[in-house]
Enzyme design. Structure first.
Site, PDB file in Angstrom:
ATOM      1  N   SER A 277       0.792  -1.240   0.000  1.00  0.00           N
ATOM      2  CA  SER A 277       0.000   0.000   0.000  1.00  0.00           C
ATOM      3  C   SER A 277       0.815   1.275   0.000  1.00  0.00           C
ATOM      4  CB  SER A 277      -0.943   0.018   1.208  1.00  0.00           C
ATOM      5  OG  SER A 277      -2.169  -0.569   0.873  1.00  0.00           O
TER       6      SER A 277
ATOM      7  N   LYS B  63       0.089   3.800  -2.645  1.00  0.00           N
ATOM      8  CA  LYS B  63      -0.908   4.864  -2.530  1.00  0.00           C
ATOM      9  C   LYS B  63      -0.291   6.252  -2.386  1.00  0.00           C
ATOM     10  CE  LYS B  63      -4.587   1.949  -0.527  1.00  0.00           C
ATOM     11  NZ  LYS B  63      -3.954   0.656  -0.204  1.00  0.00           N
TER      12      LYS B  63
ATOM     13  N   SER C 230      -6.052   3.244   4.650  1.00  0.00           N
ATOM     14  CA  SER C 230      -5.458   2.521   3.524  1.00  0.00           C
ATOM     15  C   SER C 230      -6.520   1.825   2.675  1.00  0.00           C
ATOM     16  CB  SER C 230      -4.434   1.491   4.034  1.00  0.00           C
ATOM     17  OG  SER C 230      -3.599   1.052   2.982  1.00  0.00           O
TER      18      SER C 230
ATOM     19  N   LYS D 293       2.746   6.508   5.352  1.00  0.00           N
ATOM     20  CA  LYS D 293       1.977   5.408   4.784  1.00  0.00           C
ATOM     21  C   LYS D 293       2.619   4.069   5.125  1.00  0.00           C
ATOM     22  CE  LYS D 293      -1.589   4.011   2.732  1.00  0.00           C
ATOM     23  NZ  LYS D 293      -1.521   2.892   3.698  1.00  0.00           N
TER      24      LYS D 293
END
Length: 540
Positions: A213, A216, A273, A384
């Site tokens: 992720s 992202k 997320s 993140k």
């Protein structure tokens, strides 16, 4: 003084008459040099410091000279605590992190019962809200809620002192060679200072790995690009498609046809997320995820991310060719937080509710941040996390202390505790050794004389803010500034043209520079312009 003023006036009149005589037979765009005839602005001396230019008038100096003014007392925006104090504080934080479990945020399921945390089929971060459902895509077999519900156990011990590093300029990145051995077990890692882009530490930083992720981050860059250029607004509504709803892994359980604002979608992506929110935004911006991914790869190339290839917008894919590197993650993280610092308004959210409005009615859903460093590391404000069975555990962590912002990237750690503890280790190393000089308020720039222009002088501006990173404790009061300029500026001038540089030196050695640019456009003077100038001289 009166006699001298009269002589200067006669010189300017004679100069204009000579020019008109020479050009009387032609009205074409021939370039006419006024270097000898037209006197420069009174008091301008390119051989002085910028501060001196604004304080006094001097006779014109010879062209080609440079200045070496002593800088004003620098603004050191990094009041560092001692290593002993920092170590004591970090020890207290470590003790607390070993005693407290990250809060679990429960929400009501469709049947009205508390939703249990389920194993994420995509292997993506299991949020403390328990917002995960089993999926048939790439099941990683992790224990349900193992990452977010267990005690973090982050090791915040202070690390050995660093070596030295400096930033070549505000636009270039530098690297420091360090022999420090942190005993990192993650496959890849990198520590970067954000304002200069200086790489302070790296381990296998160019190895292409699955990012999960962390993907992202690029999705968020494109979203904020669209906000900046005005193609979308925060209060615009985004309609969720059936395809976006079908995303497994970490999600916020958006329903087909449901509408949420762009700002809510950003929160769902950054905090929880949400794969479904990522795809919904990709379709909203580009029409399809495929086109959006093409734009992601295009933006990655612009940033010089040489080890990156995106194949989806959220990192859910189990493709082995969906890859990036720790260096590339740091580069895109830096782009996001420096170009769009408002991202920290979202990445620092610990818990927040959103409202689902569907055909079945309204319901509250709890978002809880997957980044445990927000609570466990002083100064952490992002950014993140990511984890799948293929990628293992990854994080791009950002933190700010004493005016210094660092980016710590950990990729392919064996478990969630290791990724957070090793990110904290890198951050401790950086904050314990880094000292940042930033010239936020340089001297005002004077007007610069211009030859053959419709104006005799033009305004200037700096091309950016200069920053210098050091880990050797230099005395920033020894920094000097030297203005290097072009000897003769000829019209036309276009706004943004580089006309010189402000060079920074420390103990006589250049440590970087900032370009000096034209702040306005000035056209070349024509035949009628000289007639107007001549007429105005007669009227004086």
């Amino acid at each position: 003084m009166k006699k001298n003023g009269g002589n200067q006036k006669r010189k300017r009149i004679l100069a204009c008459l000579c020019i008109l005589a020479v050009t009387a037979g032609s009205l074409g765009p021939a370039k006419i040099s006024l270097a000898a005839e037209i006197a420069p602005r009174d008091g301008f001396d390119p051989g002085q410091t910028i501060a001196e230019q604004t304080e006094q008038s001097q006779p014109e100096s010879e062209p080609g000279k440079t200045t070496n003014p002593q800088a004003n007392e620098p603004n050191e925006t990094n009041p560092q605590e001692s290593s002993q104090e920092a170590g004591q504080r970090d020890a207290r934080l470590a003790e607390q992190s070993g005693q407290e479990t990250a809060p679990i945020y429960s929400f009501e399921s469709e049947k009205g019962h508390p939703q249990e945390e389920l194993t994420t089929g995509a292997g993506e971060d299991v949020g403390p809200a328990g917002g995960e459902r089993a999926s048939g895509r790439g099941d990683d077999g992790m224990p349900a809620g193992a990452e977010e519900n267990g005690e973090a156990g982050v090791n915040l011990e202070r690390n050995p002192p660093a070596g030295s590093v400096s930033a070549e300029s505000m636009d270039n990145t530098a690297a420091v060679e360090t022999t420090a051995d942190f005993g990192l077990t993650a496959v890849s890692a990198l520590l970067m200072e954000s304002s200069t882009g200086t790489v302070i530490y790296e381990k296998n930083a160019d190895q292409a790995l699955s990012p999960a992720s962390i993907t992202k981050i690029m999705t968020l860059i494109l979203i904020f690009d669209a906000l900046e250029n005005g193609s979308i607004r925060l209060d615009d509504e985004v309609t969720v498609s059936a395809y976006a709803k079908s995303m497994g892994g970490s999600q916020v359980f958006l329903e087909e046809g449901e509408k949420q604002t762009v700002e809510t979608m950003i929160k769902c992506i950054v905090v929880a997320s949400g794969n479904d929110a990522s795809v919904a935004m990709a379709e909203h911006l580009a029409g399809s995820e495929t086109e959006f991914v093409r734009q992601m790869n295009e933006r990655a190339k612009e940033l010089g991310m040489t080890q990156t290839n995106f194949e989806d917008c959220c990192g859910l894919t189990d493709s082995k060719t969906h890859v990036t590197s720790a260096r590339d993650v740091a580069v895109m993280s830096r782009e996001l937080i420096t170009r769009y610092p408002q991202i920290h308004q979202y990445s620092s959210i610990w818990m927040e509710n959103i409202t689902h409005n569907t055909a079945q009615g309204s319901s509250e859903f709890g978002l809880a941040n997957t980044n445990k460093l927000l609570k466990q590391y002083d100064g952490c404000n992002g950014l993140k996390t990511g984890s799948t069975s293929l990628a293992k555990y990854c994080v791009s962590a950002t933190a700010t202390r004493g005016g210094v912002t660092l980016i710590a990237v950990i990729m392919a750690a064996q478990d969630y505790k290791i990724r957070f503890s090793e990110a904290a280790t890198l951050l401790n190393y950086g904050f314990g050794s880094c000292k940042l000089y930033s010239d936020e308020s340089p001297e005002s720039l004077p007007l610069l004389p211009l030859e053959n222009g419709v104006k005799e002088e033009f305004a200037l501006r700096y091309g950016g803010t200069f920053s210098y990173l050091s880990t050797t404790g230099e005395d920033f009061s020894a920094i000097t500034k030297e203005w290097i300029y072009e000897e003769s500026i000829q019209a036309p001038v276009t706004e943004g043209d580089n006309v010189g540089s402000l060079v920074y030196k420390l103990n006589g050695t250049e440590i970087g520079r900032v370009e000096i640019q034209a702040a306005e456009s000035v056209e070349e003077a024509g035949y009628l312009d000289y007639w107007k100038r001549l007429w105005s001289e007669f009227l004086l």
